[in-house]
Design an enzyme around this catalytic site. Structure first.
Site, mmCIF file in Angstrom:
data_model
loop_
_atom_site.group_PDB
_atom_site.id
_atom_site.type_symbol
_atom_site.label_atom_id
_atom_site.label_comp_id
_atom_site.label_asym_id
_atom_site.label_seq_id
_atom_site.Cartn_x
_atom_site.Cartn_y
_atom_site.Cartn_z
ATOM 1 N N HIS A 19 0.874 -1.185 0.000
ATOM 2 C CA HIS A 19 0.000 0.000 0.000
ATOM 3 C C HIS A 19 0.899 1.219 0.000
ATOM 4 O O HIS A 19 1.471 1.586 1.033
ATOM 5 C CB HIS A 19 -0.908 -0.007 1.234
ATOM 6 C CG HIS A 19 -1.894 1.121 1.247
ATOM 7 N ND1 HIS A 19 -3.235 0.934 1.473
ATOM 8 C CD2 HIS A 19 -1.737 2.454 1.057
ATOM 9 C CE1 HIS A 19 -3.868 2.088 1.432
ATOM 10 N NE2 HIS A 19 -2.968 3.037 1.180
ATOM 11 N N HIS A 54 1.730 5.260 -1.679
ATOM 12 C CA HIS A 54 1.383 6.459 -2.458
ATOM 13 C C HIS A 54 2.658 7.040 -3.059
ATOM 14 O O HIS A 54 3.556 7.452 -2.321
ATOM 15 C CB HIS A 54 0.710 7.506 -1.567
ATOM 16 C CG HIS A 54 -0.605 7.038 -1.016
ATOM 17 N ND1 HIS A 54 -1.797 7.222 -1.672
ATOM 18 C CD2 HIS A 54 -0.899 6.354 0.121
ATOM 19 C CE1 HIS A 54 -2.781 6.692 -0.960
ATOM 20 N NE2 HIS A 54 -2.264 6.154 0.130
ATOM 21 N N LYS A 89 -8.878 -0.270 -5.997
ATOM 22 C CA LYS A 89 -8.973 0.353 -4.668
ATOM 23 C C LYS A 89 -10.280 1.118 -4.548
ATOM 24 O O LYS A 89 -10.565 2.010 -5.348
ATOM 25 C CB LYS A 89 -7.785 1.306 -4.485
ATOM 26 C CG LYS A 89 -7.821 2.155 -3.219
ATOM 27 C CD LYS A 89 -7.495 1.343 -1.978
ATOM 28 C CE LYS A 89 -7.642 2.169 -0.710
ATOM 29 N NZ LYS A 89 -6.551 3.086 -0.472
ATOM 30 N N HIS A 121 -10.534 1.240 1.545
ATOM 31 C CA HIS A 121 -10.308 2.188 2.641
ATOM 32 C C HIS A 121 -11.568 2.141 3.492
ATOM 33 O O HIS A 121 -12.575 2.755 3.151
ATOM 34 C CB HIS A 121 -10.052 3.594 2.112
ATOM 35 C CG HIS A 121 -9.751 4.580 3.197
ATOM 36 N ND1 HIS A 121 -8.556 5.267 3.297
ATOM 37 C CD2 HIS A 121 -10.478 4.967 4.274
ATOM 38 C CE1 HIS A 121 -8.572 6.040 4.369
ATOM 39 N NE2 HIS A 121 -9.743 5.879 4.987
ATOM 40 N N HIS A 134 -4.794 -0.702 5.696
ATOM 41 C CA HIS A 134 -4.276 0.021 6.872
ATOM 42 C C HIS A 134 -5.187 -0.095 8.093
ATOM 43 O O HIS A 134 -5.694 0.906 8.587
ATOM 44 C CB HIS A 134 -3.993 1.489 6.547
ATOM 45 C CG HIS A 134 -5.036 2.178 5.698
ATOM 46 N ND1 HIS A 134 -6.363 2.208 6.013
ATOM 47 C CD2 HIS A 134 -4.916 2.870 4.539
ATOM 48 C CE1 HIS A 134 -7.019 2.888 5.083
ATOM 49 N NE2 HIS A 134 -6.154 3.292 4.183
ATOM 50 N N ASP A 170 1.391 2.513 3.529
ATOM 51 C CA ASP A 170 0.563 3.708 3.364
ATOM 52 C C ASP A 170 1.430 4.964 3.456
ATOM 53 O O ASP A 170 0.975 6.008 3.926
ATOM 54 C CB ASP A 170 -0.590 3.768 4.376
ATOM 55 C CG ASP A 170 -1.692 4.730 3.931
ATOM 56 O OD1 ASP A 170 -1.688 5.139 2.756
ATOM 57 O OD2 ASP A 170 -2.549 5.077 4.763
HETATM 58 O O1 DOR Z 1 -3.422 9.535 5.725
HETATM 59 C C1 DOR Z 1 -3.726 9.195 4.591
HETATM 60 N N1 DOR Z 1 -3.154 9.743 3.516
HETATM 61 N N2 DOR Z 1 -4.681 8.273 4.432
HETATM 62 C C2 DOR Z 1 -5.169 7.951 3.222
HETATM 63 O O2 DOR Z 1 -6.048 7.127 3.152
HETATM 64 C C3 DOR Z 1 -4.698 8.641 2.014
HETATM 65 C C4 DOR Z 1 -3.361 9.192 2.223
HETATM 66 C C5 DOR Z 1 -2.961 10.180 1.157
HETATM 67 O O3 DOR Z 1 -3.168 9.872 -0.019
HETATM 68 O O4 DOR Z 1 -2.426 11.224 1.507
HETATM 69 ZN ZN ZN Z 2 -3.320 5.036 1.454
#
Ligand code: DOR
Ligand code: ZN
Length: 336
Positions: free
Chosen positions: A12, A14, A95, A134, A168, A240
């Site tokens: 997971h 980003h 997702k 999520h 998460h 995450d």
């Molecule tokens: O804290 C988070 N940031 N939770 C999420 O689900 C998305 C993520 C983000 O993309 O910044």
């Molecule tokens: Zn995330």
């Protein structure tokens, strides 16, 4: 003391776009063999062209590092069976975000009407495309995940052949739900294994620890630690890691997300070592994910040693990692 991890996976992740992608992609790609890349860009990743374009940008940004970006689509209830079939080999999962629940999720699902979601979910089930969720309602912030459990249960019951990953997880309720449904799995982050709400807001506010779902109570963290440290076969590591520029974090209206990509393996080694569970780290950080997703990652050997390592205050003057300026007990010796 030295340990060796084979093909660590971050299920997971980003990676963002543009300048941020160029900063963070090499940091994940250096030490991980692969990562499941979240689709919440602006606009989100919803077409085959989006997937191909984004994969290309990641490949460019990762440089010489050997790393496989496992791509995802942003769930939409109007995807056609033909589209899903055509894109099946280009993605590892889809997702699902509740609308507006977190960063860039405005185009997500409202209302969780199973009738509306069913056509896409049954095609995903038939094609063997896992659903990542999520799982938070729009309720009181500390209760959002627990309130979402009945939705997970409905999904798991109605689609018994669909692999559903509770992303998460932060609560003991989610850990308990894992045991009730064969097709429910979970990712667990590094930060939710370390912190509770006290670390975020118990003293001076810590914006770099603010994320969604928010860190919960000590008993929730204990439940997460239990299943992570034993590498329970239904849980896997998903950082995450969610970078935001420093000015978006150290600000009124602080953006949600903890940036852990460059410290994730060192932080995991420290945690598993402190709990006498280092022998289970390999399963938590790779083997379980390989089995759950049915993937064979590229071969990569990451060697860590128990030597103090000072975490940088900031990367490229832009993004502040968890444990910034603090010392971790493990460092990476080599990765390749
Ligand atoms: O804290 C988070 N940031 N939770 C999420 O689900 C998305 C993520 C983000 O993309 O910044
Ligand atoms: Zn995330």
């Amino acid at each position: 003391m030295v340990i060796s991890l084979h093909s660590p996976l971050d299920m997971h992740l980003h990676l963002r776009d543009e300048e941020m992608l160029d900063i963070v992609a090499p940091l994940s790609a250096r030490t991980f063999a692969g990562g499941l890349v979240m689709p919440n860009l602006v606009p989100p990743v919803t077409t085959a062209e989006d997937v191909a374009r984004y994969r290309g940008k990641i490949r460019k940004a990762q440089g010489e590092n050997r790393f496989v970006p496992y791509m995802t689509l942003f769930f939409k209830s109007d995807y056609t069976p033909e589209f899903l079939e055509s894109v099946r080999d280009e993605i590892l999962a889809i997702k699902l975000y509740p609308a507006g629940i977190t960063t860039n999720s405005e185009g997500g699902v409202s209302g969780f009407d199973l009738k509306e979601l069913s056509p896409v979910l049954s095609v995903m089930s038939d094609l063997g495309i896992p659903l990542c969720v999520h799982g938070e309602t729009g309720g009181f912030v500390m209760d959002r995940e627990a309130e979402f459990i009945p939705i997970y249960e409905r999904l798991a019951e109605n689609f018994p052949d669909l692999t559903i990953v509770m992303e998460h997880i932060t609560t003991k309720e989610a850990v308990e739900a894992l045991e009730r449904y064969e097709n429910l799995y979970a990712t667990i982050t590094l930060h939710h294994l370390y912190i509770t709400l006290d670390d975020v807001a118990g003293g001076l506010l810590q914006p770099h620890l603010f994320c969604k779902p928010i860190a919960k109570r000590p008993e929730d963290r204990s439940a997460l630690l239990n299943v992570a440290l034993e590498a329970h076969p239904k849980v896997m590591f998903g950082s995450d890691s969610a970078p935001h520029p420093r000015e978006k974090k150290e600000a009124p209206g602080c953006a949600a997300g903890v940036f852990t990509a460059p410290i994730a393996l060192q932080g995991l080694a420290q945690l598993f070592d402190r709990h006498g569970a280092l022998e289970n780290l390999q399963a938590f950080v790779s083997d379980n994910a390989q089995r759950i997703y049915g993937i064979r990652p590229l071969e990569k050997e990451v060697v860590l040693e128990k030597t103090a390592w000072l975490v940088p205050e900031i990367y490229e003057g832009t993004v502040v990692p968890m444990f910034a300026g603090e010392s971790l007990e493990w460092r990476i010796v080599s990765a390749g």
